[in-house]
Design a protein around this motif. Structure first.
Motif, PDB file in Angstrom:
ATOM      1  N   ALA A 129     -25.927  -3.919   6.956  1.00 42.91           N
ATOM      2  CA  ALA A 129     -25.078  -4.725   5.992  1.00 42.91           C
ATOM      3  C   ALA A 129     -25.504  -4.791   4.495  1.00 42.91           C
ATOM      4  O   ALA A 129     -24.762  -4.378   3.700  1.00 42.91           O
ATOM      5  CB  ALA A 129     -24.987  -6.151   6.294  1.00 42.91           C
ATOM      6  N   ASP A 130     -26.695  -4.575   4.269  1.00 41.09           N
ATOM      7  CA  ASP A 130     -27.421  -4.494   2.653  1.00 41.09           C
ATOM      8  C   ASP A 130     -26.936  -3.101   2.501  1.00 41.09           C
ATOM      9  O   ASP A 130     -26.668  -2.897   1.307  1.00 41.09           O
ATOM     10  CB  ASP A 130     -28.959  -4.714   3.156  1.00 41.09           C
ATOM     11  N   MET A 131     -27.225  -2.124   3.240  1.00 39.73           N
ATOM     12  CA  MET A 131     -26.943  -0.781   2.836  1.00 39.73           C
ATOM     13  C   MET A 131     -25.481  -0.553   2.546  1.00 39.73           C
ATOM     14  O   MET A 131     -25.026   0.209   1.908  1.00 39.73           O
ATOM     15  CB  MET A 131     -27.319   0.306   3.707  1.00 39.73           C
ATOM     16  N   ALA A 132     -24.555  -1.254   3.256  1.00 33.38           N
ATOM     17  CA  ALA A 132     -23.184  -0.867   2.913  1.00 33.38           C
ATOM     18  C   ALA A 132     -22.501  -1.865   1.972  1.00 33.38           C
ATOM     19  O   ALA A 132     -21.401  -1.499   1.751  1.00 33.38           O
ATOM     20  CB  ALA A 132     -22.394  -1.527   4.221  1.00 33.38           C
ATOM     21  N   MET A 133     -23.348  -2.665   1.236  1.00 32.12           N
ATOM     22  CA  MET A 133     -22.739  -3.392   0.192  1.00 32.12           C
ATOM     23  C   MET A 133     -22.496  -2.243  -0.778  1.00 32.12           C
ATOM     24  O   MET A 133     -23.139  -1.571  -1.272  1.00 32.12           O
ATOM     25  CB  MET A 133     -23.742  -4.366  -0.475  1.00 32.12           C
ATOM     26  N   GLY A 134     -21.145  -2.554  -1.461  1.00 28.39           N
ATOM     27  CA  GLY A 134     -21.005  -1.390  -2.432  1.00 28.39           C
ATOM     28  C   GLY A 134     -20.144  -0.178  -1.851  1.00 28.39           C
ATOM     29  O   GLY A 134     -19.587   0.612  -2.551  1.00 28.39           O
ATOM     30  N   PHE A 135     -20.383  -0.228  -0.558  1.00 23.70           N
ATOM     31  CA  PHE A 135     -19.727   1.127  -0.056  1.00 23.70           C
ATOM     32  C   PHE A 135     -18.264   1.172  -0.019  1.00 23.70           C
ATOM     33  O   PHE A 135     -17.599  -0.292   0.268  1.00 23.70           O
ATOM     34  CB  PHE A 135     -19.854   1.430   1.704  1.00 23.70           C
ATOM     35  N   PRO A 136     -17.501   2.283  -0.452  1.00 25.24           N
ATOM     36  CA  PRO A 136     -16.128   1.958  -0.487  1.00 25.24           C
ATOM     37  C   PRO A 136     -15.581   1.706   0.607  1.00 25.24           C
ATOM     38  O   PRO A 136     -15.449   2.037   1.697  1.00 25.24           O
ATOM     39  CB  PRO A 136     -15.415   3.610  -1.036  1.00 25.24           C
ATOM     40  N   LEU A 137     -14.634   0.641   0.457  1.00 21.75           N
ATOM     41  CA  LEU A 137     -13.738   0.111   1.832  1.00 21.75           C
ATOM     42  C   LEU A 137     -12.688   1.153   2.043  1.00 21.75           C
ATOM     43  O   LEU A 137     -12.156   1.507   1.344  1.00 21.75           O
ATOM     44  CB  LEU A 137     -13.069  -1.163   1.269  1.00 21.75           C
ATOM     45  N   PRO A 138     -12.593   1.457   3.306  1.00 21.05           N
ATOM     46  CA  PRO A 138     -11.407   2.462   3.591  1.00 21.05           C
ATOM     47  C   PRO A 138     -10.063   1.832   3.577  1.00 21.05           C
ATOM     48  O   PRO A 138     -10.026   0.504   3.326  1.00 21.05           O
ATOM     49  CB  PRO A 138     -11.403   2.725   5.241  1.00 21.05           C
ATOM     50  N   LEU A 139      -9.007   2.533   3.276  1.00 25.63           N
ATOM     51  CA  LEU A 139      -7.714   2.197   3.115  1.00 25.63           C
ATOM     52  C   LEU A 139      -7.123   1.831   4.424  1.00 25.63           C
ATOM     53  O   LEU A 139      -7.432   2.219   5.449  1.00 25.63           O
ATOM     54  CB  LEU A 139      -6.718   3.192   2.689  1.00 25.63           C
ATOM     55  N   PRO A 140      -6.159   0.837   4.485  1.00 22.27           N
ATOM     56  CA  PRO A 140      -5.736   0.215   5.673  1.00 22.27           C
ATOM     57  C   PRO A 140      -4.989   1.305   6.501  1.00 22.27           C
ATOM     58  O   PRO A 140      -4.554   2.315   5.454  1.00 22.27           O
ATOM     59  CB  PRO A 140      -4.717  -1.049   5.325  1.00 22.27           C
ATOM     60  N   PRO A 141      -5.072   1.201   7.783  1.00 24.93           N
ATOM     61  CA  PRO A 141      -4.227   2.269   8.333  1.00 24.93           C
ATOM     62  C   PRO A 141      -2.717   2.426   8.014  1.00 24.93           C
ATOM     63  O   PRO A 141      -2.105   1.596   7.635  1.00 24.93           O
ATOM     64  CB  PRO A 141      -4.449   1.956   9.838  1.00 24.93           C
ATOM     65  N   ARG A 142      -2.084   3.651   7.885  1.00 25.96           N
ATOM     66  CA  ARG A 142      -0.840   3.822   7.502  1.00 25.96           C
ATOM     67  C   ARG A 142      -0.098   3.777   8.600  1.00 25.96           C
ATOM     68  O   ARG A 142      -0.579   3.955   9.729  1.00 25.96           O
ATOM     69  CB  ARG A 142      -0.617   5.149   6.825  1.00 25.96           C
ATOM     70  N   PRO A 143       1.248   3.184   8.591  1.00 26.16           N
ATOM     71  CA  PRO A 143       2.138   3.116   9.782  1.00 26.16           C
ATOM     72  C   PRO A 143       2.176   4.608  10.234  1.00 26.16           C
ATOM     73  O   PRO A 143       2.377   5.471   9.442  1.00 26.16           O
ATOM     74  CB  PRO A 143       3.538   2.636   9.252  1.00 26.16           C
ATOM     75  N   GLN A 144       2.566   4.727  11.578  1.00 28.03           N
ATOM     76  CA  GLN A 144       2.707   6.120  12.135  1.00 28.03           C
ATOM     77  C   GLN A 144       3.832   6.944  11.436  1.00 28.03           C
ATOM     78  O   GLN A 144       3.490   8.288  11.220  1.00 28.03           O
ATOM     79  CB  GLN A 144       3.143   6.055  13.621  1.00 28.03           C
ATOM     80  N   SER A 145       4.816   6.542  10.994  1.00 26.93           N
ATOM     81  CA  SER A 145       5.914   7.173  10.370  1.00 26.93           C
ATOM     82  C   SER A 145       5.386   7.757   9.086  1.00 26.93           C
ATOM     83  O   SER A 145       5.776   8.932   8.726  1.00 26.93           O
ATOM     84  CB  SER A 145       7.065   6.383  10.278  1.00 26.93           C
TER      85      SER A 145
END
Length: 156
Positions: A129-145
């Motif tokens: 958790a310490d190492m992941a601070m500042g790690f870029p958050l992924p974009l939410p999944p796109r709808p299948q279409s």
């Protein structure tokens, strides 16, 4: 110079990405795409991390990998040990007898253990958790279409 190998660095990147994922189970190709780490390397890392119980492998059509514990409960020391073995600065520190021809005569015998314990303690005090601070958050999944390139709305 004391330096971790590249696979260990990539393992931290992979696990940090997994800790931020919107999906609890991720496939190796998804992790590779999200991190930029080549797929064969991700697959190798996932196998090593699963073998040491840091991640869990899920089989089946909806299978993939997930963290075995919360990121706050996984230490950097555990990740390093999963990829590189015991944390030791010299062969005489790793606890295995016979790695040094001068072991019985060495004036430093036992003193390196203090240094090794200090380094291991520091690494055990830093979590994923310490190492992941500042790690870029992924974009939410796109709808299948949208993921297939289809128009997002009915009027397009």
């Amino acid at each position: 110079m004391f330096r971790l190998n590249r696979l260990t660095d990539y393992a931290v990147v992979v696990m940090a990405q997994m800790s931020h994922s919107h999906a609890p189970v991720r496939t190796a190709p998804q992790i590779s795409d999200d991190t930029g780490v080549p797929l064969p390397t991700v697959a190798k890392l996932l196998n090593s991390l699963a073998r040491d119980g840091l991640i869990t492998s899920h089989r089946g059509a909806m299978g993939g990998y997930s963290l075995a514990r919360e990121p706050e409960r996984i230490t950097v020391a555990e990740i390093i040990q999963a990829l590189e073995g015991p944390i030791a600065l010299t062969a005489c520190v790793d606890g295995a007898p016979g790695h040094c021809e001068s072991q019985s005569l060495c004036p430093m015998r036992g003193n390196w253990d203090k240094v090794n314990r200090a380094i291991r303690g520091a690494l055990e005090g830093v979590t994923l958790a310490d190492m992941a601070m500042g790690f870029p958050l992924p974009l939410p999944p796109r709808p299948q279409s949208q993921a297939r390139g289809e128009a997002a709305g009915p009027n397009q």
